[in-house]
Design an enzyme around this catalytic site. Structure first.
Site, PDB file in Angstrom:
ATOM      1  CB  THR A  76      17.742  -4.837 -33.070  1.00  0.00           C
ATOM      2  OG1 THR A  76      18.721  -3.824 -32.814  1.00  0.00           O
ATOM      3  CG2 THR A  76      16.377  -4.205 -33.229  1.00  0.00           C
ATOM      4  CD  GLN A 182      26.940  -1.519 -25.284  1.00  0.00           C
ATOM      5  OE1 GLN A 182      28.134  -1.446 -25.027  1.00  0.00           O
ATOM      6  NE2 GLN A 182      26.461  -1.176 -26.465  1.00  0.00           N
ATOM      7  CG  HIS A 204      27.951  -5.480 -34.006  1.00  0.00           C
ATOM      8  ND1 HIS A 204      28.108  -4.110 -33.975  1.00  0.00           N
ATOM      9  CD2 HIS A 204      26.653  -5.710 -33.680  1.00  0.00           C
ATOM     10  CE1 HIS A 204      26.950  -3.544 -33.654  1.00  0.00           C
ATOM     11  NE2 HIS A 204      26.058  -4.503 -33.469  1.00  0.00           N
ATOM     12  CB  THR A 240      18.543 -20.007 -44.326  1.00  0.00           C
ATOM     13  OG1 THR A 240      17.415 -20.518 -45.050  1.00  0.00           O
ATOM     14  CG2 THR A 240      19.734 -20.930 -44.493  1.00  0.00           C
ATOM     15  CB  CYS A 327      20.680  11.879 -34.793  1.00  0.00           C
ATOM     16  SG  CYS A 327      20.748  13.170 -36.008  1.00  0.00           S
TER      17      CYS A 327
HETATM   18  N1  PLP Z   1      20.879  -3.285 -26.916  1.00  0.00           N
HETATM   19  C1  PLP Z   1      21.897  -2.512 -26.526  1.00  0.00           C
HETATM   20  C2  PLP Z   1      22.106  -2.240 -25.072  1.00  0.00           C
HETATM   21  C3  PLP Z   1      22.780  -1.975 -27.477  1.00  0.00           C
HETATM   22  O1  PLP Z   1      23.795  -1.221 -27.077  1.00  0.00           O
HETATM   23  C4  PLP Z   1      22.547  -2.264 -28.848  1.00  0.00           C
HETATM   24  C5  PLP Z   1      23.420  -1.677 -29.883  1.00  0.00           C
HETATM   25  O2  PLP Z   1      24.068  -0.674 -29.659  1.00  0.00           O
HETATM   26  C6  PLP Z   1      21.478  -3.101 -29.193  1.00  0.00           C
HETATM   27  C7  PLP Z   1      20.657  -3.591 -28.201  1.00  0.00           C
HETATM   28  C8  PLP Z   1      21.220  -3.470 -30.624  1.00  0.00           C
HETATM   29  O3  PLP Z   1      22.173  -4.408 -31.083  1.00  0.00           O
HETATM   30  P1  PLP Z   1      22.381  -4.665 -32.645  1.00  0.00           P
HETATM   31  O4  PLP Z   1      23.229  -3.542 -33.151  1.00  0.00           O
HETATM   32  O5  PLP Z   1      23.088  -5.979 -32.764  1.00  0.00           O
HETATM   33  O6  PLP Z   1      21.044  -4.700 -33.274  1.00  0.00           O
END
Ligand code: PLP
Length: 385
Positions: A76, A182, A204, A240, A327
């Site tokens: 994000t 993804q 992750h 950091t 949601c």
């Molecule tokens: N972009 C996409 C296509 C995602 O599927 C996700 C998380 O599901 C994100 C961005 C956000 O990633 P993060 O959970 O590392 O903030």
């Protein structure tokens, strides 16, 4: 998740997060005591060396230069820095975006429109979930500040024609951001060959730690920093850096990349068995994952059932999946992605997303096929809220 004591279930929500790989946990543990890589003393230099090793590995695995790798605290954050930061360096005010972007991108684009006077053109999406490159060609002109389109969709798995889109953006002289959260670790990807201006990834999603993201950013044009502070990470992401997290991220990406082709084939076989089994055993099913798509994803609608009910019944049977819909304050809505693809609202509310990953086995798929017909019948009998 995997069948550890903490997760004694059939986990089919790998697009939300996938279990930490052992190699990543080991690498994290090895570097757990690293201090501040900015320190001007021996332990600082050690931390810096470990961080630069991780950066070099990530660069090599993703076809970028080490200087183009920026560690962030999430996918994000990488998306935010790229989209807002590229908009801010441009004198133009038009943004072109796909309407099936993850909220990590879509919400910034909406914010640019609401607070910064951006004029947004949304690319049309076809019924199969793919954006149209021809439409991008019409919309991309030198007066566009930024074009953003994801590599692969988090709900349907649809893989977008990003190579073609990057070429169109380049010809039009428009900065292009790719949200590849993804895709990284799941599809072969080379930043230089792709030719995007910036690209976001998230550890992750490929077996690295949660709370670690990667932004690949060309030297020029580079986004204007949106996080101000000590100037770490080329000034693009002050703060950091978590050195152990960066090392764990690099280890996970290496393992995911090494097994990428065999995993793609294995997951495709499992996912296709799941899709076929569902279509054969349940009436009136609509599959919304269309090729080209990630091998791990299956988006399927069960008209007449409520996605929430399906999830609860699956959960009670020890199966963890997702609806894919947002949601809001406890009220479940139809998925914006499916609506953008032209699925009607009632059908979209009966959507489930199964996403497979490196811990998924044939037994997981069998378990879903064993219980799903009963669960769908029950949810349909309960009706729509
Ligand atoms: N972009 C996409 C296509 C995602 O599927 C996700 C998380 O599901 C994100 C961005 C956000 O990633 P993060 O959970 O590392 O903030």
């Amino acid at each position: 998740m995997n069948r550890s004591a903490a997760h004694p279930v059939c986990y089919l929500d790998h697009a939300a997060t996938t279990p930490l790989r052992d190699c990543a946990a080991q690498e994290w543990w090895k570097h757990r005591a690293e201090g501040n890589p900015g320190g001007q003393y021996a332990s600082g230099r050690r931390a810096r060396a470990a961080l630069e090793d991780a950066r070099e590995s990530v660069a090599e695995l993703l076809g970028a230069d080490p200087a183009e790798v920026v560690f962030t605290a999430s996918g994000t954050e990488a998306d935010n820095i790229a989209v807002r930061g590229l908009f801010e360096i441009s004198p133009a005010c038009r943004v072109v975006a796909s309407p099936v972007e993850h909220p990590a991108v879509r919400k910034i684009v909406e914010d640019l429109a609401a607070r910064d006077g951006a004029e947004v053109s949304w690319l049309p999406v076809e019924r199969n979930g793919h954006v149209s490159a021809a439409a991008a060609e019409e919309l991309l002109h030198p007066d566009v500040a930024l074009f953003t389109c994801m590599y692969a969709n988090n709900e349907t798995g649809a893989v977008q024609p990003v190579g073609r889109l990057a070429a169109i953006a380049r010809e039009a002289g428009v900065a292009f951001h790719v949200d590849a959260v993804q895709a990284v670790g799941h599809l072969p990807l080379n930043f230089h060959e792709l030719g995007a201006t910036t690209l976001a990834a998230s550890a992750h999603k490929f077996g690295g730690p949660r709370g670690m993201g990667i932004l690949l950013a060309q030297r020029s044009p580079a986004p204007h920093p949106v996080i101000m502070g000590g100037g770490q990470e080329r000034g693009l992401r002050s703060g950091t850096v978590d050195v152990a997290g960066a090392c764990a991220t690099a280890a996970a990406l290496r393992e995911a990349s090494e097994s990428l082709e065999s995993e793609r084939a294995r997951l495709r076989a499992l996912r296709d068995t799941l899709a076929r089994g569902i279509s054969h055993s349940i009436d009136n099913v609509h599959i919304h994952t269309h090729e080209p798509a990630l091998e791990s994803h299956l988006s399927v609608c069960f008209p007449g059932a409520e996605g929430d009910s399906l999830l609860m019944l699956l959960d009670a049977a020890g199966i963890e999946a997702a609806t894919g819909s947002a949601c809001h304050a406890g009220v479940n809505r139809a998925s914006d992605v499916l609506l953008a693809m032209g699925v009607n609202e009632a059908d979209a509310r009966g959507a489930l997303r199964f996403t497979l990953g490196y811990t998924t086995t044939a037994a997981d798929v069998e378990r879903v096929l064993e219980v799903l017909p009963r669960i769908v019948a029950q949810a349909r009998a309960a009706g729509m809220a």
